[in-house]
Design a protein around this motif. Sequence first.
Motif, short mmCIF file in Angstrom:
data_model
loop_
_atom_site.label_atom_id
_atom_site.label_comp_id
_atom_site.label_asym_id
_atom_site.label_seq_id
_atom_site.Cartn_x
_atom_site.Cartn_y
_atom_site.Cartn_z
N GLN A 190 -4.36 32.74 -74.79
CA GLN A 190 -3.37 33.55 -74.07
C GLN A 190 -1.94 33.11 -74.36
N SER A 191 -1.73 31.84 -74.57
CA SER A 191 -0.37 31.32 -74.82
C SER A 191 0.00 31.36 -76.31
N MET A 192 -0.90 31.75 -77.18
CA MET A 192 -0.62 31.81 -78.63
C MET A 192 -0.15 33.22 -78.98
N GLU A 193 1.16 33.45 -78.83
CA GLU A 193 1.69 34.79 -79.07
C GLU A 193 1.67 35.16 -80.55
N GLU A 194 1.55 34.18 -81.42
CA GLU A 194 1.50 34.48 -82.84
C GLU A 194 0.11 34.92 -83.29
N VAL A 195 -0.85 34.91 -82.38
CA VAL A 195 -2.23 35.29 -82.69
C VAL A 195 -2.52 36.65 -82.06
N ASP A 196 -3.05 37.56 -82.85
CA ASP A 196 -3.49 38.86 -82.35
C ASP A 196 -4.98 38.79 -82.03
N ARG A 197 -5.35 39.37 -80.89
CA ARG A 197 -6.74 39.35 -80.45
C ARG A 197 -7.28 40.77 -80.34
N PHE A 198 -8.46 40.97 -80.85
CA PHE A 198 -9.17 42.25 -80.77
C PHE A 198 -10.60 41.97 -80.29
N SER A 199 -11.10 42.83 -79.44
CA SER A 199 -12.51 42.74 -79.06
C SER A 199 -13.32 43.66 -79.97
N VAL A 200 -14.47 43.16 -80.41
CA VAL A 200 -15.36 43.94 -81.28
C VAL A 200 -16.70 44.05 -80.57
N PHE A 201 -17.12 45.29 -80.36
CA PHE A 201 -18.33 45.58 -79.60
C PHE A 201 -19.38 46.17 -80.54
N LYS A 267 -17.26 49.26 -81.89
CA LYS A 267 -16.05 49.68 -81.17
C LYS A 267 -15.04 48.54 -81.19
N ILE A 268 -13.81 48.87 -81.57
CA ILE A 268 -12.74 47.87 -81.70
C ILE A 268 -11.63 48.23 -80.73
N SER A 269 -11.07 47.23 -80.10
CA SER A 269 -10.00 47.44 -79.13
C SER A 269 -8.63 47.38 -79.81
N LEU A 270 -7.65 47.79 -79.07
CA LEU A 270 -6.26 47.56 -79.48
C LEU A 270 -5.90 46.10 -79.22
N PRO A 271 -4.79 45.61 -79.79
CA PRO A 271 -4.40 44.22 -79.52
C PRO A 271 -4.26 43.95 -78.02
N ILE A 272 -4.86 42.86 -77.58
CA ILE A 272 -4.83 42.49 -76.16
C ILE A 272 -3.57 41.70 -75.89
N PRO A 273 -2.77 42.09 -74.88
CA PRO A 273 -1.47 41.45 -74.64
C PRO A 273 -1.61 40.00 -74.23
N HIS A 274 -0.48 39.27 -74.34
CA HIS A 274 -0.45 37.84 -74.03
C HIS A 274 0.19 37.53 -72.68
N GLN A 275 0.76 38.50 -72.01
CA GLN A 275 1.38 38.23 -70.72
C GLN A 275 0.31 37.89 -69.70
N ILE A 276 0.46 36.73 -69.07
CA ILE A 276 -0.55 36.27 -68.11
C ILE A 276 -0.59 37.17 -66.88
N SER A 277 0.58 37.61 -66.42
CA SER A 277 0.65 38.46 -65.23
C SER A 277 0.59 39.94 -65.58
N CYS A 278 -0.01 40.26 -66.72
CA CYS A 278 -0.05 41.65 -67.16
C CYS A 278 -1.01 42.45 -66.29
N LYS A 279 -0.52 43.57 -65.75
CA LYS A 279 -1.35 44.44 -64.93
C LYS A 279 -1.96 45.56 -65.75
N GLU A 280 -1.77 45.51 -67.03
CA GLU A 280 -2.29 46.55 -67.91
C GLU A 280 -3.77 46.27 -68.23
N THR A 281 -4.57 47.32 -68.19
CA THR A 281 -5.97 47.19 -68.56
C THR A 281 -6.10 47.30 -70.08
N PRO A 282 -6.73 46.34 -70.73
CA PRO A 282 -6.87 46.40 -72.19
C PRO A 282 -7.64 47.64 -72.63
#
Length: 325
Positions: A190-201, A267-282
Amino acid sequence: MPDKPNSKIKPKSKKRSTTPPPKKESTTSTEKLKPTLEPLNLGEATRKSCKPTYPFNGTSSLNLQPSHLPNIFASGEVDKLFVEIKRDPNVRKDLIVNPFSLLQNSDILPSVPRPKLPQLSNSKWSMYDRMEKIQEFINKFEYNYVEQYFFDISRQRPLFSIMETCREIIRECLPIRCVEGTFLALYCTQSMEEVDRFSVFFKTCMKQRIYRHIVCCVKYKNRFGVLGISRKSDLMYKPLEYNSLSEILNEFVNCYLRYGHVVQSIKISLPIPHQISCKETPHWNYLNLDLTTTEWQDISITVDKFIQDSPKILQNLRKKKRSSP
């Protein structure tokens, strides 16, 4: 004259019965040791007569006899528990209550081994080493082979709620599955903003039965890797050394084929944000790939193009959401 009675004549003996006497029931040692599970009557008089005993101190040895355990019935918590779970009052209450609940902070009981988060702020570690340490941390959790889940695995909720579930997983240290493993991968990165994360289902089929699996794909400077947990070692961690996500997906499909599974969809997700207090649903299942109707060459082109355009797609979705009333 009549004859005198002969005093030496013995009285007639009774006939012995030919039937053998009834055998006494033999009580074996195991039968003697069987406890009698009679319902306990924990009324007011019984609770008043029960006094908690604490025989443990710094020098005494650990004696786990029932009479030496703290009394957990005097406070009335057991009766509250039975009211909540609506259990049969005839069931023995001492069989469903943990007698060590009052000894959690004791120095006598051994401490439970808990996985510790790796020191990811270590400047001597490369990003490749950090991903390896994160995977080692996830592997320390046991895999959950039972049908019951111990944590909230729902994905359609804000990210800060998922992070709170991750803290609960680390605190409780109960067995996990692939969804919780993906949550932990997001928590550690979560604290690595230089890393992009995607979920793969993955959705697979074997012998007309459907199976599902999810992992966390990470991208760092045009290098891709995978974090997660699975019952199979080749369906979880992939080091940060792949050139594209399509290359990783191709390896997953081949691994599934070796186990007799046919991949139906990815199924692949969009990049998951890094803000800890993010109220957005991935956006978990943004790109849906049907492998039963599409050739793999077209799928790999679609996946690589989606990874390049995904940041712009996420920005456009956020703009539309802000502009909408």
